[in-house]
Design an enzyme around this catalytic site. Structure first.
Site, short mmCIF file in Angstrom:
data_model
loop_
_atom_site.label_atom_id
_atom_site.label_comp_id
_atom_site.label_asym_id
_atom_site.label_seq_id
_atom_site.Cartn_x
_atom_site.Cartn_y
_atom_site.Cartn_z
N SER A 10 0.83 -1.21 0.00
CA SER A 10 0.00 0.00 0.00
C SER A 10 0.87 1.26 0.00
O SER A 10 0.45 2.30 -0.48
CB SER A 10 -0.91 0.01 1.23
OG SER A 10 -1.80 -1.08 1.23
N ASP A 47 -8.26 4.28 -2.00
CA ASP A 47 -9.54 4.13 -2.70
C ASP A 47 -10.53 3.31 -1.88
O ASP A 47 -11.74 3.55 -1.93
CB ASP A 47 -9.35 3.52 -4.09
CG ASP A 47 -8.47 2.28 -4.12
OD1 ASP A 47 -7.85 1.96 -3.08
OD2 ASP A 47 -8.39 1.63 -5.18
N ASN A 87 -5.43 2.24 -6.23
CA ASN A 87 -4.59 1.09 -6.60
C ASN A 87 -5.39 -0.19 -6.83
O ASN A 87 -4.82 -1.27 -6.96
CB ASN A 87 -3.48 0.88 -5.57
CG ASN A 87 -4.00 0.48 -4.19
OD1 ASN A 87 -5.10 -0.05 -4.05
ND2 ASN A 87 -3.21 0.75 -3.17
N SER A 110 -31.75 24.48 19.30
CA SER A 110 -32.07 23.58 20.41
C SER A 110 -30.91 23.45 21.38
O SER A 110 -31.11 23.45 22.60
CB SER A 110 -32.44 22.19 19.87
OG SER A 110 -33.68 22.23 19.19
N GLU A 164 -22.76 14.46 11.80
CA GLU A 164 -22.08 14.46 13.10
C GLU A 164 -20.64 13.99 13.02
O GLU A 164 -19.80 14.41 13.83
CB GLU A 164 -22.87 13.60 14.09
CG GLU A 164 -24.18 14.21 14.54
CD GLU A 164 -25.33 13.97 13.58
OE1 GLU A 164 -26.41 14.56 13.77
OE2 GLU A 164 -25.16 13.16 12.63
N HIS A 224 -30.51 17.57 25.15
CA HIS A 224 -31.66 16.68 25.04
C HIS A 224 -31.35 15.28 25.55
O HIS A 224 -31.62 14.27 24.91
CB HIS A 224 -32.15 16.64 23.59
CG HIS A 224 -32.79 17.92 23.16
ND1 HIS A 224 -32.08 19.10 23.11
CD2 HIS A 224 -34.05 18.23 22.76
CE1 HIS A 224 -32.87 20.08 22.72
NE2 HIS A 224 -34.08 19.58 22.51
N GLN A 274 -34.71 10.31 20.18
CA GLN A 274 -34.05 11.58 20.48
C GLN A 274 -33.39 11.62 21.85
O GLN A 274 -32.77 12.61 22.21
CB GLN A 274 -35.09 12.72 20.42
CG GLN A 274 -35.96 12.73 19.19
CD GLN A 274 -35.16 12.92 17.92
OE1 GLN A 274 -34.57 13.97 17.69
NE2 GLN A 274 -35.15 11.89 17.07
#
Length: 615
Positions: free
Chosen positions: A31, A147, A177, A335, A356, A405, A417
């Site tokens: 690699s 890749d 590769n 919020s 996120e 929350h 949530q």
């Protein structure tokens, strides 16, 4: 370095990658070999970096996103003259700073820990944002990707964000590769498949033969001259390039070459070419200042203020006092109340939208450039970014994460949530700090203290208003707690944090009317935990009852239990936590259904002191 000098450098990088992995008996030389020409052109012609001053504000930033190709990175360090040949051959051995995957904790020229694929480019976006919007220094951010990792969703969060922000100081070098760990990648050598995806997100794309040094050099020049677009250089390469026995061969991933000495000879033998890497232009970082006195908001005892609101107010005030504070949010700033900072300091506020992983990665990139980031979203949604948080700890990154929350106390929105696992998740992170305030003044003080801590810091905030119980002058040292009620007649101790502090205080009043005295501890510092206060309470009362708006695993109950894990006498420990799957209901109904409201606490306490009454 002239183009004619790059070919011998590329051969040396391949040879040294083979030698390092052979000495270790493990590693990823094939690699490394595929990307050696890309690295040679970058190191010899385009990188501006002062290795004697890794903190130079004008340095280009290089991130090896395909971190398993670390032999190539260390070979480049040798060529730059900052790693000796003898050190190169300590690769992957105990005590060596040349780890299997690079980390900045050990090596000053490494920007961020890599190895968990799909993270280098998102962190690079954070660094590029710093250069473009904050530092305003014309350094470039170069990210070498594999890749295989382009199958990760986090890569495309980064690609979209970079295109949206017009980060023309960011270049992704994609080593196409064809082969992954177990065989061909999804698109193999179809550069067009990758090109269409990058272009769709607003990137300038260059397709190139990754072993044609002149073509690679021109591609790099094109990237540097492109404006208002990040550039993706898609380089078609051959895994194991230069050694016929392993070129483009399946089954050679992550293995030393079987005939290393013969391979070295085939590549032209070991050499010691040194590269004079171009120094950056003089530059100044103007943000590392603390500009004024911190004036935190003040509230009257008895007022009702949500801790999320107190967080937003305190963060805005902190941003006024310190010019190095930045804020990021995941499109929920109204919020989380991060919008307060956005209104006061829009130049230091970053909207990351519903991404996120990119949110946390950008915070890591900004922290690496010397900023103090506060990244916020719902507590539940940080679970998506847990791997980025874990890797931030490996990097030794100083980031502040704020989850709002939390728990069933949010009410009607339902379980999707509700952050009910966040305390466990963050407590498990190496060297983390976990804080859970119960009122506005406590929140403000903790927000301010977080800026001066090391490592990953997490603050849990609540949606609903809660009473202010502390005065503005109260101090809340990290690692401490507050004893809110105590007497010599206490028969047990209630240990709570956040919303359950108020439920515990109400329960204590119920019990007091029945002649049952209980101690109440506000355990606002969940990690590190206040061992001394908990042990004293155990000695005095003999029983600790923990109450948390969180799952029983890994939260406050476990934190309290671990305070007695060194062989000291263990008291009776009883835990109240959320053991059911919540539905939609009011906050009060949710707390009651979970068995963590004041009545449930009082009922548990009565049983524990054998004073149960018939109602």
């Amino acid at each position: 370095m002239t183009t004619s000098e790059l070919a011998p450098l590329a051969r040396q990088l391949r040879v040294d990658s083979v030698r390092a992995a052979d000495a270790a008996g493990s590693g990823h030389p094939t690699s490394s070999m595929s990307a050696a020409d890309l690295m040679a052109v970058l190191l010899g012609r385009h990188l501006h970096y002062d290795f004697d001053r890794p903190d130079h504000p004008g340095n280009d930033r290089f991130i090896l996103s395909k971190g398993h190709a670390s032999p190539l990175l260390y070979a480049a360090y040798k060529a730059a003259g900052v790693v000796t040949d003898s050190e190169l051959l300590t690769f992957r051995t105990e005590g060596s700073r040349l780890e299997g995957h690079p980390t900045p904790r050990r090596i000053p020229w490494v920007e961020t820990a890599t190895g968990s694929l799909g993270q280098g480019l998102p962190v690079g976006v954070g660094m590029a944002l710093s250069g473009k919007r904050l530092d305003r220094i014309p350094y470039r951010v170069w990210v070498l990707c594999g890749d295989s990792e382009l199958a990760e969703g986090s890569v495309w969060e980064a690609v979209e964000h970079a295109g949206y922000e017009h980060l023309d100081n960011l270049t992704a070098l994609v080593d196409v590769n064809r082969l992954g760990q177990r065989g061909p990648t999804r698109h193999a050598w179809d550069l067009g498949a990758y090109a269409r995806r990058f272009a769709a997100f607003g990137w300038h794309v260059v397709e190139v033969d990754g072993h044609d040094l002149d073509a690679v050099d021109l591609a790099f020049q094109e990237a540097r001259s492109t404006t208002r677009q990040p550039t993706a250089i898609l380089a078609r390469t051959v895994k194991g390039k230069g050694v016929a026995a392993v070129e483009d061969r399946e089954g050679m991933h992550g293995k030393p070459l079987p005939e290393a000495q013969a391979a070295i000879e085939e590549l032209g033998g070991a050499h010691d070419i040194r590269v004079e890497v171009r120094k950056p232009a003089a530059a100044r970082a103007l943000h590392a200042t603390r500009t004024g006195h911190l004036e935190l908001p003040r509230h009257e005892v008895g007022d009702s203020v949500a801790t999320r609101t107190a967080f937003g107010q305190a963060l805005a005030a902190l941003g006024t006092a310190r010019g190095d504070i930045v804020a990021l949010d995941g499109e929920v700033g109204d919020s989380t109340r991060a919008e307060y900072f956005a209104k006061e300091h829009p130049d230091r506020y970053f909207e990351c939208y519903i991404a996120e992983q990119q949110l946390v990665a950008a915070a890591v990139g900004l922290a690496a450039r010397g900023w103090v980031p506060y990244a916020s979203t719902f507590a539940a949604f940080f679970t998506r970014a847990h791997d980025f948080i874990r890797m931030a700890a490996i990097s030794g990154s100083g980031i502040n994460l704020v989850g709002s929350h939390a728990g069933v106390a949010i009410g009607q929105d339902g379980p999707s949530q509700m952050g009910l696992e966040d305390l466990a998740m963050f407590r498990a992170v190496h060297d983390s700090t976990v804080l859970y305030p119960c009122d506005a003044h406590q929140t403000g003080r903790l927000v301010a203290q977080m800026a001066g801590l090391d490592g990953v810091r997490y603050l849990r905030t609540s949606r609903g208003d809660t009473p202010v119980i502390y005065g503005p002058g109260e101090e809340f040292p990290v690692g401490g707690s507050k004893v809110l009620r105590s007497s010599d007649a206490d028969r047990l101790t209630l240990v709570a944090a956040g919303v359950t502090v108020h439920e515990a205080l109400t329960a204590a009043e119920f019990l007091d009317r029945e002649g049952i005295q209980v101690r109440v501890i506000d355990l606002y510092s969940v990690k590190p935990v206040d061992r001394a206060t908990l042990r004293e309470a155990a000695d005095r009362t003999g029983c600790l009852l923990t109450v948390e708006d969180h799952r029983p695993e890994g939260g406050i109950g476990d934190a309290v239990c671990e305070a007695f894990g060194d062989g000291s006498p263990v008291p009776r420990l009883v835990r109240l936590a959320v053991r059911t799957m919540p539905g939609s209901a009011s906050p009060a109904e949710q707390l009651r259904a979970a068995g963590i409201d004041a009545e449930s606490i009082a009922a548990a306490a009565r049983l524990l002191v054998e004073q149960a009454v018939v109602r």
